[in-house]
Design a protein around this motif. Structure first.
Motif, PDB file in Angstrom:
ATOM      1  N   GLY A  32       3.914  15.642  -8.107  1.00 30.53           N
ATOM      2  CA  GLY A  32       2.672  15.305  -8.798  1.00 30.53           C
ATOM      3  C   GLY A  32       2.425  13.812  -8.933  1.00 30.53           C
ATOM      4  O   GLY A  32       1.342  13.392  -9.353  1.00 30.53           O
ATOM      5  N   ASP A  33       3.408  12.998  -8.584  1.00 34.55           N
ATOM      6  CA  ASP A  33       3.270  11.550  -8.721  1.00 34.55           C
ATOM      7  C   ASP A  33       2.482  10.961  -7.563  1.00 34.55           C
ATOM      8  O   ASP A  33       2.647  11.383  -6.412  1.00 34.55           O
ATOM      9  CB  ASP A  33       4.648  10.871  -8.781  1.00 34.55           C
ATOM     10  CG  ASP A  33       5.361  11.157 -10.089  1.00 34.55           C
ATOM     11  OD1 ASP A  33       4.690  11.613 -11.038  1.00 34.55           O
ATOM     12  OD2 ASP A  33       6.586  10.955 -10.145  1.00 34.55           O
ATOM     13  N   GLN A  34       1.635   9.979  -7.871  1.00 39.04           N
ATOM     14  CA  GLN A  34       0.984   9.219  -6.823  1.00 39.04           C
ATOM     15  C   GLN A  34       1.903   8.079  -6.409  1.00 39.04           C
ATOM     16  O   GLN A  34       2.504   7.421  -7.259  1.00 39.04           O
ATOM     17  CB  GLN A  34      -0.349   8.650  -7.307  1.00 39.04           C
ATOM     18  CG  GLN A  34      -1.467   9.674  -7.383  1.00 39.04           C
ATOM     19  CD  GLN A  34      -2.790   9.010  -7.713  1.00 39.04           C
ATOM     20  OE1 GLN A  34      -2.919   8.331  -8.729  1.00 39.04           O
ATOM     21  NE2 GLN A  34      -3.765   9.204  -6.852  1.00 39.04           N
ATOM     22  N   TYR A  35       2.000   7.863  -5.092  1.00 37.32           N
ATOM     23  CA  TYR A  35       2.889   6.810  -4.589  1.00 37.32           C
ATOM     24  C   TYR A  35       2.080   5.555  -4.303  1.00 37.32           C
ATOM     25  O   TYR A  35       1.192   5.563  -3.456  1.00 37.32           O
ATOM     26  CB  TYR A  35       3.606   7.273  -3.325  1.00 37.32           C
ATOM     27  CG  TYR A  35       4.521   6.224  -2.743  1.00 37.32           C
ATOM     28  CD1 TYR A  35       5.551   5.690  -3.502  1.00 37.32           C
ATOM     29  CD2 TYR A  35       4.340   5.757  -1.445  1.00 37.32           C
ATOM     30  CE1 TYR A  35       6.402   4.727  -2.976  1.00 37.32           C
ATOM     31  CE2 TYR A  35       5.184   4.791  -0.915  1.00 37.32           C
ATOM     32  CZ  TYR A  35       6.211   4.283  -1.686  1.00 37.32           C
ATOM     33  OH  TYR A  35       7.036   3.320  -1.166  1.00 37.32           O
ATOM     34  N   ARG A  36       2.352   4.523  -5.043  1.00 35.49           N
ATOM     35  CA  ARG A  36       1.693   3.236  -4.829  1.00 35.49           C
ATOM     36  C   ARG A  36       2.766   2.181  -4.600  1.00 35.49           C
ATOM     37  O   ARG A  36       3.814   2.196  -5.224  1.00 35.49           O
ATOM     38  CB  ARG A  36       0.829   2.841  -6.033  1.00 35.49           C
ATOM     39  CG  ARG A  36      -0.368   3.759  -6.273  1.00 35.49           C
ATOM     40  CD  ARG A  36      -1.260   3.205  -7.382  1.00 35.49           C
ATOM     41  NE  ARG A  36      -2.440   4.017  -7.585  1.00 35.49           N
ATOM     42  CZ  ARG A  36      -2.509   5.042  -8.430  1.00 35.49           C
ATOM     43  NH1 ARG A  36      -1.433   5.377  -9.131  1.00 35.49           N
ATOM     44  NH2 ARG A  36      -3.621   5.728  -8.574  1.00 35.49           N
ATOM     45  N   THR A  37       2.470   1.271  -3.713  1.00 36.00           N
ATOM     46  CA  THR A  37       3.422   0.202  -3.429  1.00 36.00           C
ATOM     47  C   THR A  37       2.694  -1.137  -3.436  1.00 36.00           C
ATOM     48  O   THR A  37       1.500  -1.202  -3.131  1.00 36.00           O
ATOM     49  CB  THR A  37       4.106   0.410  -2.064  1.00 36.00           C
ATOM     50  OG1 THR A  37       5.016  -0.671  -1.824  1.00 36.00           O
ATOM     51  CG2 THR A  37       3.079   0.468  -0.934  1.00 36.00           C
ATOM     52  N   SER A  38       3.395  -2.170  -3.801  1.00 34.84           N
ATOM     53  CA  SER A  38       2.837  -3.520  -3.729  1.00 34.84           C
ATOM     54  C   SER A  38       3.490  -4.304  -2.594  1.00 34.84           C
ATOM     55  O   SER A  38       3.481  -5.536  -2.597  1.00 34.84           O
ATOM     56  CB  SER A  38       3.020  -4.251  -5.063  1.00 34.84           C
ATOM     57  OG  SER A  38       4.378  -4.252  -5.469  1.00 34.84           O
ATOM     58  N   GLU A  39       4.033  -3.582  -1.614  1.00 37.17           N
ATOM     59  CA  GLU A  39       4.644  -4.238  -0.464  1.00 37.17           C
ATOM     60  C   GLU A  39       3.612  -4.482   0.635  1.00 37.17           C
ATOM     61  O   GLU A  39       2.725  -3.658   0.879  1.00 37.17           O
ATOM     62  CB  GLU A  39       5.794  -3.405   0.090  1.00 37.17           C
ATOM     63  CG  GLU A  39       7.020  -3.396  -0.812  1.00 37.17           C
ATOM     64  CD  GLU A  39       8.201  -2.696  -0.181  1.00 37.17           C
ATOM     65  OE1 GLU A  39       9.348  -3.063  -0.532  1.00 37.17           O
ATOM     66  OE2 GLU A  39       8.005  -1.774   0.629  1.00 37.17           O
ATOM     67  N   VAL A  40       3.741  -5.626   1.293  1.00 34.18           N
ATOM     68  CA  VAL A  40       2.933  -5.960   2.461  1.00 34.18           C
ATOM     69  C   VAL A  40       3.879  -6.330   3.603  1.00 34.18           C
ATOM     70  O   VAL A  40       5.063  -6.616   3.376  1.00 34.18           O
ATOM     71  CB  VAL A  40       1.943  -7.107   2.170  1.00 34.18           C
ATOM     72  CG1 VAL A  40       0.892  -6.659   1.177  1.00 34.18           C
ATOM     73  CG2 VAL A  40       2.672  -8.353   1.661  1.00 34.18           C
ATOM     74  N   PHE A  41       3.345  -6.354   4.836  1.00 30.52           N
ATOM     75  CA  PHE A  41       4.204  -6.397   6.012  1.00 30.52           C
ATOM     76  C   PHE A  41       3.683  -7.400   7.040  1.00 30.52           C
ATOM     77  O   PHE A  41       2.491  -7.687   7.120  1.00 30.52           O
ATOM     78  CB  PHE A  41       4.271  -5.004   6.653  1.00 30.52           C
ATOM     79  CG  PHE A  41       4.650  -3.914   5.688  1.00 30.52           C
ATOM     80  CD1 PHE A  41       5.965  -3.514   5.554  1.00 30.52           C
ATOM     81  CD2 PHE A  41       3.682  -3.297   4.898  1.00 30.52           C
ATOM     82  CE1 PHE A  41       6.320  -2.516   4.653  1.00 30.52           C
ATOM     83  CE2 PHE A  41       4.018  -2.298   4.000  1.00 30.52           C
ATOM     84  CZ  PHE A  41       5.343  -1.909   3.875  1.00 30.52           C
ATOM     85  N   ARG A  42       4.613  -7.900   7.850  1.00 28.50           N
ATOM     86  CA  ARG A  42       4.266  -8.780   8.970  1.00 28.50           C
ATOM     87  C   ARG A  42       5.254  -8.524  10.093  1.00 28.50           C
ATOM     88  O   ARG A  42       6.481  -8.480   9.855  1.00 28.50           O
ATOM     89  CB  ARG A  42       4.307 -10.250   8.540  1.00 28.50           C
ATOM     90  CG  ARG A  42       3.999 -11.241   9.687  1.00 28.50           C
ATOM     91  CD  ARG A  42       4.090 -12.679   9.173  1.00 28.50           C
ATOM     92  NE  ARG A  42       4.057 -13.639  10.276  1.00 28.50           N
ATOM     93  CZ  ARG A  42       2.959 -14.232  10.725  1.00 28.50           C
ATOM     94  NH1 ARG A  42       1.792 -13.969  10.166  1.00 28.50           N
ATOM     95  NH2 ARG A  42       3.021 -15.101  11.721  1.00 28.50           N
ATOM     96  N   GLY A  43       4.758  -8.360  11.315  1.00 23.92           N
ATOM     97  CA  GLY A  43       5.624  -8.090  12.449  1.00 23.92           C
ATOM     98  C   GLY A  43       5.821  -9.303  13.330  1.00 23.92           C
ATOM     99  O   GLY A  43       4.864 -10.024  13.629  1.00 23.92           O
ATOM    100  N   HIS A  44       7.062  -9.538  13.736  1.00 22.76           N
ATOM    101  CA  HIS A  44       7.417 -10.596  14.692  1.00 22.76           C
ATOM    102  C   HIS A  44       8.046  -9.949  15.917  1.00 22.76           C
ATOM    103  O   HIS A  44       8.984  -9.149  15.781  1.00 22.76           O
ATOM    104  CB  HIS A  44       8.416 -11.585  14.090  1.00 22.76           C
ATOM    105  CG  HIS A  44       7.818 -12.514  13.093  1.00 22.76           C
ATOM    106  ND1 HIS A  44       8.586 -13.312  12.273  1.00 22.76           N
ATOM    107  CD2 HIS A  44       6.528 -12.793  12.778  1.00 22.76           C
ATOM    108  CE1 HIS A  44       7.800 -14.044  11.503  1.00 22.76           C
ATOM    109  NE2 HIS A  44       6.544 -13.737  11.794  1.00 22.76           N
TER     110      HIS A  44
END
Length: 301
Positions: A32-44
């Motif tokens: 029942g939990d909503q999954y929220r994240t404050s992570e951001v990404f960058r690819g090299h």
């Protein structure tokens, strides 16, 4: 609290990659939990790459940092036939970065799969990497006026309007009565922006990064889940990764082994993450078709 070593995880297969990128698995969460994240990404595409901004590379060892404002002023002047008047200094900066002008901005994305796409390009014999930052934790190091803006807006992510509000707040605190005129990015006012940027940096001499959402410049911004980090180093040439390495509490890396680049690309293409979707238009289509239909022999795989 800073300290310790940065977590470096190696994705030897697709399932392991998903676990490293998305962190918490669905089995460990309440349905029942909503999954929220404050992570951001960058690819090299090469894990040896550093997080130097295009402005840092452009200036090099010359020390000509005043070129930052001159580049923006000239861009604003000559781009008038192609763009509407930018709504703010940060809007102009976003436009310039998006179209390849050297700036203090770095491209990031909300999408771990988009970051993986960029990490799986380049030399097929070199490991790539996906950098992961918790922007909410990184923003705890922002100058007080920007932290106050986040609190007032009840958000952990900034945008160009909120950044403008932060600069106006700083100028009001310094007794500047015409704050808005200074921040607005008309051609004449860009000459005054230099003193604003200098004061903004002087107010907080420690290194910090401002993550913010750009305006919806074009479909590419939306398709890539794009955002920018504006990098304010304590020393002009300091790459952002040197600062991030001192903050393992909100920074980690996921290594993409060279031998997995092509298999991961095929998985991404199956998920509709490819050059055609990330770079809408004929150029993106041509690159996608070239990559997809390139003949191979058994020895190439």
């Amino acid at each position: 609290m800073a300290g310790g070593s940065v977590t470096v995880e190696r994705a030897e297969d697709w399932q392991t990659l998903q676990r490293h990128l998305y962190g918490e698995s669905s089995e460990d969460r309440d349905p029942g939990d909503q999954y929220r994240t404050s992570e951001v990404f960058r690819g090299h595409s090469n894990e040896a790459y550093t997080l130097r901004t295009s402005l840092q590379r452009f200036v090099g060892t010359t020390g000509e940092w005043q070129l930052e404002i001159r580049l923006l002023r000239e861009f604003n002047k000559y781009a008038q036939q192609f763009i509407d008047e930018p709504e703010s200094f940060f809007h102009l900066q976003s436009l310039a970065q998006h179209h390849g002008l050297p700036t203090r901005l770095l491209d990031w994305t909300y999408s771990p799969l988009v970051a993986t796409y960029f990490a799986t390009g380049g030399d097929p014999d070199v490991d790539g990497e996906v950098l992961v930052v918790d922007y909410a934790a990184a923003h705890e190091h922002l100058p007080d006026n920007l932290q106050e803006v986040c609190e007032l807006a009840e958000t952990e992510m900034l945008d160009t309007d909120l950044l403008e509000a932060g600069i106006e707040m700083l100028l009001r605190e310094s007794g500047e009565e015409t704050a808005r005129a200074h921040v607005r990015a008309g051609s004449a006012n860009l000459l005054e922006i230099k003193s604003v940027v200098t004061e903004f940096i002087d107010q907080h001499p420690e290194s910090y990064a401002v993550f913010f959402e750009p305006p919806p410049i074009d479909q590419r911004i939306a398709n890539q889940g794009a955002l920018f980090a504006s990098w304010f180093p304590a020393a002009p040439q300091q790459p952002m990764d040197e600062w991030l390495e001192t903050h393992p509490e909100f920074f980690r890396k996921v290594v993409i082994p060279a031998e997995q680049k092509q298999p991961f690309r095929e998985k991404l293409n199956q998920s509709n993450v490819n050059h055609r979707t990330l770079f809408p238009g004929l150029d993106g289509l041509a690159t996608w078709l070239t990559d997809s239909l390139k003949p191979t022999t058994k020895g190439d795989r």
